[in-house]
Design an enzyme around this catalytic site. Structure first.
Site, short mmCIF file in Angstrom:
data_model
loop_
_atom_site.label_atom_id
_atom_site.label_comp_id
_atom_site.label_asym_id
_atom_site.label_seq_id
_atom_site.Cartn_x
_atom_site.Cartn_y
_atom_site.Cartn_z
N ALA A 54 -36.56 54.20 22.25
CA ALA A 54 -35.67 54.92 23.17
C ALA A 54 -34.45 54.13 23.61
CB ALA A 54 -36.45 55.36 24.41
N GLY A 56 -32.53 52.32 21.53
CA GLY A 56 -31.66 52.09 20.38
C GLY A 56 -30.46 53.02 20.35
N GLY A 57 -29.70 52.90 19.27
CA GLY A 57 -28.47 53.69 19.13
C GLY A 57 -28.72 55.17 19.06
N ILE A 58 -29.80 55.59 18.43
CA ILE A 58 -30.20 56.99 18.42
C ILE A 58 -31.02 57.31 19.66
CG2 ILE A 58 -31.56 58.76 17.23
CD1 ILE A 58 -31.02 57.19 14.62
N GLY A 59 -31.90 56.38 20.03
CA GLY A 59 -32.84 56.63 21.11
C GLY A 59 -32.20 56.95 22.45
N ILE A 162 -38.03 60.15 12.54
CA ILE A 162 -36.61 59.99 12.22
C ILE A 162 -36.36 58.69 11.46
CG2 ILE A 162 -34.31 59.69 13.25
CD1 ILE A 162 -35.37 61.27 15.69
N ASP A 195 -29.04 66.67 8.07
CA ASP A 195 -28.47 67.20 6.83
C ASP A 195 -28.07 68.66 7.01
OD1 ASP A 195 -29.08 64.74 5.57
OD2 ASP A 195 -31.13 65.43 5.19
N HIS A 222 -34.24 63.23 2.30
CA HIS A 222 -33.27 62.83 3.31
C HIS A 222 -32.55 61.55 2.90
CE1 HIS A 222 -31.38 62.57 7.20
NE2 HIS A 222 -32.01 61.45 7.53
N MET A 273 -27.05 62.14 14.87
CA MET A 273 -28.50 62.14 14.60
C MET A 273 -29.28 62.52 15.84
SD MET A 273 -30.93 61.64 12.34
CE MET A 273 -31.93 62.91 13.15
#
Length: 358
Positions: A54, A56-59, A162, A195, A222, A273
């Protein structure tokens, strides 16, 4: 107006603290403020969701967007670094979900216990010149450890995976769950929604439409050529020239590289993302709620092709991916693309299986 007593004030402070720091020493065993009983007054009725990775860059954007989802009642944020800060920040948002943070391997079980949905963006991101296979050596071990925790603490949860390379990490997760005796193929979903999001956006640009009015099925996997947009099945119905088909297919397949190169080493596709992951998590929660006709693309255990895993449209329900749809009619360009996708996908799947079995 009557002022609260000192004891009431202390209890309120302890309760607030408990949301942020579940292991707070003020909350000893038997306390009326134990974490299991600690709920925000007026907290939303809904589902319990954990995000692993959580901070991180996506989290981080993913956590923020999930905090805004009215279907989420409890949101657990886990990472090996920085999760207390992310938790404190997001917990200030005035939405219904109660947010709790968990830091490090020793708190993984607490993060996972009782969860309905687990979203896993954990791992290192792609860097310039790095393929998804380059990510494998590090991310494979991370996914294995997290899935061992899921098998132990919330074996009935739906898992949205992910962490790249998804074509290999989903088979890794499946093997971990099989070893633990908890594997339910309907509940393990590789997230390929980025995607689809890209395909909707790029096709809308070519057609001059609002992306929200466009629906493009994207099947296969993916990564690179395993990503196969079915442009012959776009809604609303339309047609493309050969040049447009080739341009769109390549851009959709290379969307991740486009972002990595544009960021010049400063990151990968984290924001889009996170957005795509939240869209997919939302349909999973609607399925859990029992909504009818909830359909999305995902990388799942499949009999659509001879491969054990494949991305296609699935119907989501209370048990996860309750129905996996066939591909439908393909044109010649798509049939050729499918053969290319399956060849590379088979190798990636086997790589994930071998990582656990060997």
């Amino acid at each position: 107006m009557q002022q609260p007593s000192g004891s009431e004030v202390h209890q309120r402070i302890a309760r607030i603290s408990a949301h942020l720091y579940p292991s707070n020493p003020q909350m000893g065993e038997g306390s009326m403020l134990e974490r299991t009983n600690c709920r925000a007054k007026g907290g939303a009725a809904g589902f319990k969701v954990a995000i692993l990775g959580a901070a991180g860059g996506i989290g981080q954007p993913l956590a923020m967007l999930m905090k805004m989802n009215p279907l989420v009642s409890v949101l657990h944020l886990y990472d090996v670094v920085n999760s207390p800060g992310v938790t404190a920040d997001i917990s200030h948002m005035d939405t219904g979900a109660v947010v709790r943070g968990f830091l490090g391997q020793s708190e993984l079980e607490g993060a996972l216990t009782g969860m309905d949905l687990v979203i896993i963006p954990a791992g290192i991101p792609r860097k310039p010149g790095m393929t998804r296979d380059d990510l494998f050596k590090i991310n494979a071990g991370i996914v294995r450890t997290l899935c061992e925790g899921i098998a132990k603490c919330c074996p009935n949860a739906i898992v949205n995976l992910i962490s790249n390379p998804v074509n290999s990490t989903v088979p890794i997760a499946a093997e971990v769950f099989k070893k633990a005796g908890t594997y339910d193929p309907k509940k393990l979903l590789g997230v390929t929604s980025l995607d689809v999001v890209r395909a909707n956006t790029f096709v809308a640009e070519v057609l001059g439409l609002d992306p929200r009015e466009v629906e493009v099925p994207v099947v296969g996997g993916h990564a690179g050529v395993t990503i196969l947009p079915l442009l012959s099945q776009v809604k609303p119905p339309c047609s493309f020239t050969q040049e447009e088909t080739e341009y769109l297919t390549k851009r959709i397949q290379d969307g991740g590289t486009e972002v990595v190169e544009a960021k010049k080493g400063a990151g990968s596709a984290t924001l889009s993302m996170a957005y795509a992951a939240v869209k997919f998590a939302d349909v999973c929660l609607k399925g859990l709620r029992g909504d009818a006709g909830v359909v999305a693309c995902a990388f799942v255990a499949s009999q659509v092709t001879e491969l054990p895993f494949f991305a296609s449209k699935v119907r989501l329900g209370r048990m996860g991916a309750e129905e996996v749809y066939q591909l439908g009619p393909l044109n010649e360009y798509e049939r050729i693309g499918l053969q290319k996708a399956k060849k590379e996908l088979a190798e990636s799947i086997q790589k994930g299986i071998s990582f656990i079995r060997n």
